[in-house]
Enzyme design. Structure first.
Site, PDB file in Angstrom:
ATOM      1  N   LYS A  79     -19.541 -16.041  80.851  1.00 27.34           N
ATOM      2  CA  LYS A  79     -20.728 -15.549  80.139  1.00 27.34           C
ATOM      3  C   LYS A  79     -20.682 -14.027  80.109  1.00 27.34           C
ATOM      4  O   LYS A  79     -20.115 -13.392  81.001  1.00 27.34           O
ATOM      5  CB  LYS A  79     -22.001 -15.998  80.863  1.00 27.34           C
ATOM      6  N   PRO A 118     -22.833 -17.032  70.565  1.00 24.92           N
ATOM      7  CA  PRO A 118     -24.211 -16.531  70.578  1.00 24.92           C
ATOM      8  C   PRO A 118     -24.991 -17.024  71.801  1.00 24.92           C
ATOM      9  O   PRO A 118     -24.739 -18.113  72.304  1.00 24.92           O
ATOM     10  CB  PRO A 118     -24.831 -17.116  69.302  1.00 24.92           C
ATOM     11  N   THR A 154     -27.984 -27.995  69.582  1.00 28.90           N
ATOM     12  CA  THR A 154     -28.535 -27.952  70.948  1.00 28.90           C
ATOM     13  C   THR A 154     -29.834 -28.757  70.981  1.00 28.90           C
ATOM     14  O   THR A 154     -30.059 -29.572  71.884  1.00 28.90           O
ATOM     15  CB  THR A 154     -28.792 -26.496  71.383  1.00 28.90           C
ATOM     16  N   GLY A 183     -41.442 -22.015  74.419  1.00 26.16           N
ATOM     17  CA  GLY A 183     -40.518 -21.213  73.611  1.00 26.16           C
ATOM     18  C   GLY A 183     -40.265 -21.878  72.273  1.00 26.16           C
ATOM     19  O   GLY A 183     -39.539 -22.870  72.192  1.00 26.16           O
ATOM     20  N   GLY A 188     -36.248 -24.373  70.338  1.00 19.92           N
ATOM     21  CA  GLY A 188     -37.573 -24.972  70.554  1.00 19.92           C
ATOM     22  C   GLY A 188     -38.228 -25.407  69.252  1.00 19.92           C
ATOM     23  O   GLY A 188     -38.872 -26.464  69.200  1.00 19.92           O
ATOM     24  N   ALA A 240     -37.200 -21.408  76.690  1.00 20.26           N
ATOM     25  CA  ALA A 240     -37.327 -19.947  76.615  1.00 20.26           C
ATOM     26  C   ALA A 240     -36.269 -19.346  77.538  1.00 20.26           C
ATOM     27  O   ALA A 240     -35.085 -19.390  77.207  1.00 20.26           O
ATOM     28  CB  ALA A 240     -38.746 -19.524  76.977  1.00 20.26           C
ATOM     29  N   ALA A 261     -33.797 -26.926  77.122  1.00 23.74           N
ATOM     30  CA  ALA A 261     -32.591 -26.241  76.663  1.00 23.74           C
ATOM     31  C   ALA A 261     -32.281 -24.994  77.487  1.00 23.74           C
ATOM     32  O   ALA A 261     -31.122 -24.564  77.535  1.00 23.74           O
ATOM     33  CB  ALA A 261     -32.748 -25.832  75.198  1.00 23.74           C
ATOM     34  N   ALA A 262     -33.290 -24.398  78.090  1.00 23.42           N
ATOM     35  CA  ALA A 262     -33.068 -23.116  78.774  1.00 23.42           C
ATOM     36  C   ALA A 262     -32.017 -23.278  79.871  1.00 23.42           C
ATOM     37  O   ALA A 262     -32.035 -24.270  80.608  1.00 23.42           O
ATOM     38  CB  ALA A 262     -34.375 -22.604  79.358  1.00 23.42           C
TER      39      ALA A 262
HETATM   40  P1  NAD Z   1     -34.611 -17.824  71.113  1.00 27.16           P
HETATM   41  O1  NAD Z   1     -34.544 -16.423  71.592  1.00 27.16           O
HETATM   42  O2  NAD Z   1     -34.435 -18.106  69.656  1.00 27.16           O
HETATM   43  O3  NAD Z   1     -36.007 -18.484  71.529  1.00 27.16           O
HETATM   44  C1  NAD Z   1     -36.674 -18.232  72.717  1.00 27.16           C
HETATM   45  C2  NAD Z   1     -38.167 -18.287  72.414  1.00 27.16           C
HETATM   46  O4  NAD Z   1     -38.861 -18.237  73.654  1.00 27.16           O
HETATM   47  C3  NAD Z   1     -38.663 -17.103  71.577  1.00 27.16           C
HETATM   48  O5  NAD Z   1     -39.494 -17.573  70.520  1.00 27.16           O
HETATM   49  C4  NAD Z   1     -39.464 -16.270  72.584  1.00 27.16           C
HETATM   50  O6  NAD Z   1     -40.550 -15.566  71.978  1.00 27.16           O
HETATM   51  C5  NAD Z   1     -39.942 -17.341  73.536  1.00 27.16           C
HETATM   52  N1  NAD Z   1     -40.266 -16.898  74.900  1.00 27.16           N
HETATM   53  C6  NAD Z   1     -39.633 -15.971  75.654  1.00 27.16           C
HETATM   54  N2  NAD Z   1     -40.218 -15.884  76.864  1.00 27.16           N
HETATM   55  C7  NAD Z   1     -41.235 -16.781  76.865  1.00 27.16           C
HETATM   56  C8  NAD Z   1     -42.201 -17.181  77.824  1.00 27.16           C
HETATM   57  N3  NAD Z   1     -42.246 -16.636  79.044  1.00 27.16           N
HETATM   58  N4  NAD Z   1     -43.095 -18.132  77.491  1.00 27.16           N
HETATM   59  C9  NAD Z   1     -43.072 -18.692  76.253  1.00 27.16           C
HETATM   60  N5  NAD Z   1     -42.196 -18.351  75.305  1.00 27.16           N
HETATM   61  C10 NAD Z   1     -41.270 -17.415  75.601  1.00 27.16           C
HETATM   62  O7  NAD Z   1     -33.535 -18.623  71.987  1.00 27.16           O
HETATM   63  P2  NAD Z   1     -32.898 -20.054  71.689  1.00 27.16           P
HETATM   64  O8  NAD Z   1     -31.600 -19.877  71.010  1.00 27.16           O
HETATM   65  O9  NAD Z   1     -33.935 -20.944  71.100  1.00 27.16           O
HETATM   66  O10 NAD Z   1     -32.556 -20.539  73.174  1.00 27.16           O
HETATM   67  C11 NAD Z   1     -33.592 -20.962  74.043  1.00 27.16           C
HETATM   68  C12 NAD Z   1     -33.012 -21.213  75.424  1.00 27.16           C
HETATM   69  O11 NAD Z   1     -32.014 -22.240  75.326  1.00 27.16           O
HETATM   70  C13 NAD Z   1     -32.303 -19.994  76.039  1.00 27.16           C
HETATM   71  O12 NAD Z   1     -32.540 -19.994  77.429  1.00 27.16           O
HETATM   72  C14 NAD Z   1     -30.825 -20.247  75.765  1.00 27.16           C
HETATM   73  O13 NAD Z   1     -29.978 -19.670  76.734  1.00 27.16           O
HETATM   74  C15 NAD Z   1     -30.785 -21.766  75.872  1.00 27.16           C
HETATM   75  N6  NAD Z   1     -29.671 -22.343  75.120  1.00 27.16           N
HETATM   76  C16 NAD Z   1     -29.576 -22.131  73.790  1.00 27.16           C
HETATM   77  C17 NAD Z   1     -28.516 -22.676  73.086  1.00 27.16           C
HETATM   78  C18 NAD Z   1     -28.384 -22.474  71.596  1.00 27.16           C
HETATM   79  O14 NAD Z   1     -27.549 -23.163  70.982  1.00 27.16           O
HETATM   80  N7  NAD Z   1     -29.164 -21.592  70.976  1.00 27.16           N
HETATM   81  C19 NAD Z   1     -27.551 -23.462  73.750  1.00 27.16           C
HETATM   82  C20 NAD Z   1     -27.706 -23.702  75.121  1.00 27.16           C
HETATM   83  C21 NAD Z   1     -28.777 -23.133  75.799  1.00 27.16           C
HETATM   84  C1  PPY Z   2     -24.433 -22.000  76.072  1.00 24.55           C
HETATM   85  O1  PPY Z   2     -24.323 -23.207  75.759  1.00 24.55           O
HETATM   86  O2  PPY Z   2     -25.187 -21.658  77.013  1.00 24.55           O
HETATM   87  C2  PPY Z   2     -23.697 -20.978  75.387  1.00 24.55           C
HETATM   88  O3  PPY Z   2     -23.536 -19.902  75.889  1.00 24.55           O
HETATM   89  C3  PPY Z   2     -23.151 -21.279  74.036  1.00 24.55           C
HETATM   90  C4  PPY Z   2     -21.652 -21.314  73.999  1.00 24.55           C
HETATM   91  C5  PPY Z   2     -21.007 -22.498  74.267  1.00 24.55           C
HETATM   92  C6  PPY Z   2     -19.624 -22.551  74.207  1.00 24.55           C
HETATM   93  C7  PPY Z   2     -18.927 -21.434  73.835  1.00 24.55           C
HETATM   94  C8  PPY Z   2     -19.582 -20.244  73.586  1.00 24.55           C
HETATM   95  C9  PPY Z   2     -20.959 -20.188  73.645  1.00 24.55           C
END
Ligand code: NAD
Ligand code: PPY
Length: 354
Positions: A79, A118, A154, A183, A188, A240, A261-262
């Site tokens: 990471k 990302p 996701t 979130g 979300g 979130a 998801a977080a």
């Molecule tokens: P994002 O930044 O698009 O969304 C996060 C949302 O949470 C935002 O709308 C933000 O305003 C809100 N937020 C932040 N702090 C908050 C709080 N304390 N209370 C309520 N809302 C709050 O991110 P995302 O891509 O939707 O990812 C969400 C989580 O899932 C992250 O922790 C990320 O690491 C994890 N994740 C994402 C992916 C992916 O494919 N995007 C994959 C694996 C894990």
């Molecule tokens: C995650 O799933 O938390 C990620 O960081 C996304 C990702 C997964 C695999 C390769 C690169 C990024």
């Protein structure tokens, strides 16, 4: 992570760089290359200190190793953290472009030991920018030859995890449940929309008022962000940031299941045992949120088509049921059970059927 923890860190590699011109501190951490080159996204955020940034990168990289192993993907875990001097939205375009260029140079110096993608505060357009300097990038936009955003997949995987949890733990029909999404961001929002379609009651909290308003317009009920761990629900869905549930919150959380998801939802090692002892089903995040990794590594490394990615994403529900079965059979928390499953797969990786 204090200095002693830092010295005990069992990962493979750390790269750091400080840019005095922008006040940015860059971290890349490779937790493991046992299953292949390391992969994991780039998170841009403000941190209390460089040590906090290093610690977060270590925990996030560790979660990636577990996620990739438990999903039978042939890559190790890593990471990146970009510790920003100001909130991301306050950076002007030129400064952000410089930060991305330096980050890409750092990645390129590792010659493929670490591949990025990302994560929070970085998107496919940023991956396109990184790819101008280095090849080791997943999740470029589709028009630039990448797999695009992983958020939808996701959310699809978390949805499978919620269904499997409701079924295995006898919570009832999803449409009859109250689901609380913390979130309403990329993941979300997709998840809340899909859950609403089942007829479930969906509560949403977001610190961003505009996003909360958007959720309200879609039919979600809005609750204050500070009330997420004190509001009764059937399924709590953290989407979130991490460290949402520590042991003391776990002792009083008014939910029947936690499936989100977080990354790194649990703030401390005891929180998983507390949830287990209270009979709250906890779907380990590195199992439930693997849809993003399946999308990126599936499309870009394994050359999977959309149907194959969807099939493996549906499999998240089956993996989770295996976790619940190990937990029930051995009387251990689901977090421990999922780590056992991941280590079995690290020791004897299954060949992937495409
Ligand atoms: P994002 O930044 O698009 O969304 C996060 C949302 O949470 C935002 O709308 C933000 O305003 C809100 N937020 C932040 N702090 C908050 C709080 N304390 N209370 C309520 N809302 C709050 O991110 P995302 O891509 O939707 O990812 C969400 C989580 O899932 C992250 O922790 C990320 O690491 C994890 N994740 C994402 C992916 C992916 O494919 N995007 C994959 C694996 C894990
Ligand atoms: C995650 O799933 O938390 C990620 O960081 C996304 C990702 C997964 C695999 C390769 C690169 C990024």
């Amino acid at each position: 992570m204090d200095l002693a923890d830092e010295l005990r860190w069992g990962g493979e590699l750390t790269l750091t760089r400080h840019d005095p011109d922008t006040g940015t501190f860059f971290v890349i951490r490779v937790d493991s290359i046992r299953l292949g080159q390391a992969a994991g996204g780039t998170r841009a955020a403000q941190y209390a200190s460089h040590r906090h940034a290093l610690a977060d990168a270590a925990r996030l990289a560790g979660a990636m190793s577990l996620k990739l192993a438990v999903s039978n993907l042939p890559m190790g875990g890593g990471k990146s953290v970009i510790a920003l001097p100001v909130p991301r939205q306050d950076l002007d375009e030129a400064t952000w472009a410089r930060i991305l260029r330096l980050h890409a140079e750092n990645i390129d110096r590792l010659c493929g030991t670490y591949w990025t993608g990302p994560d929070v505060n970085t998107n496919s357009a940023d991956m396109d920018t990184l790819s101008e300097t280095t090849d080791f990038v997943f999740g470029r936009s589709i028009g630039r030859g990448g797999a695009g955003s992983s958020a939808l997949n996701t959310a699809a995987g978390v949805f499978e995890a919620i269904k499997a949890t409701a079924q295995f733990r006898g919570l009832g029909e999803l449409g009859d449940l109250t689901v609380l999404v913390q979130g309403f961001g990329e993941v979300g929002a997709h998840l809340a929309k899909r859950t609403l379609q089942t007829g479930a009651r969906v509560l949403v909290a977001d610190v961003d008022d505009e996003r909360a308003q958007w959720a309200r317009e879609l039919g979600c009920r809005i609750i204050p962000p500070a009330a997420v761990t004190t509001t009764s629900c059937d399924v709590f869905v953290p989407c979130a940031m991490g460290s949402v549930i520590d042991s003391s919150i776990a002792r009083q959380l008014p939910a029947r299941a936690v499936v989100g998801a977080a990354n790194n939802v649990l703030a401390d090692t005891d929180a998983g045992s507390v949830l287990h002892n209270r009979g709250i089903a906890y779907a380990p995040d590195f199992v439930a949120n693997a849809g993003g990794a399946l999308h990126l590594v599936g499309h870009e490394v394994l050359q999977w088509d959309a149907d194959t990615v969807a099939r493996h994403t549906k499999g998240i529900g089956d993996t989770l049921i295996q976790v619940y079965e190990i937990s029930a059979a051995q009387g251990i928390s689901t977090d421990e059970a999922a780590r056992i499953l991941a280590s079995r797969r690290t020791d004897a990786p299954e060949s992937l059927a495409v």
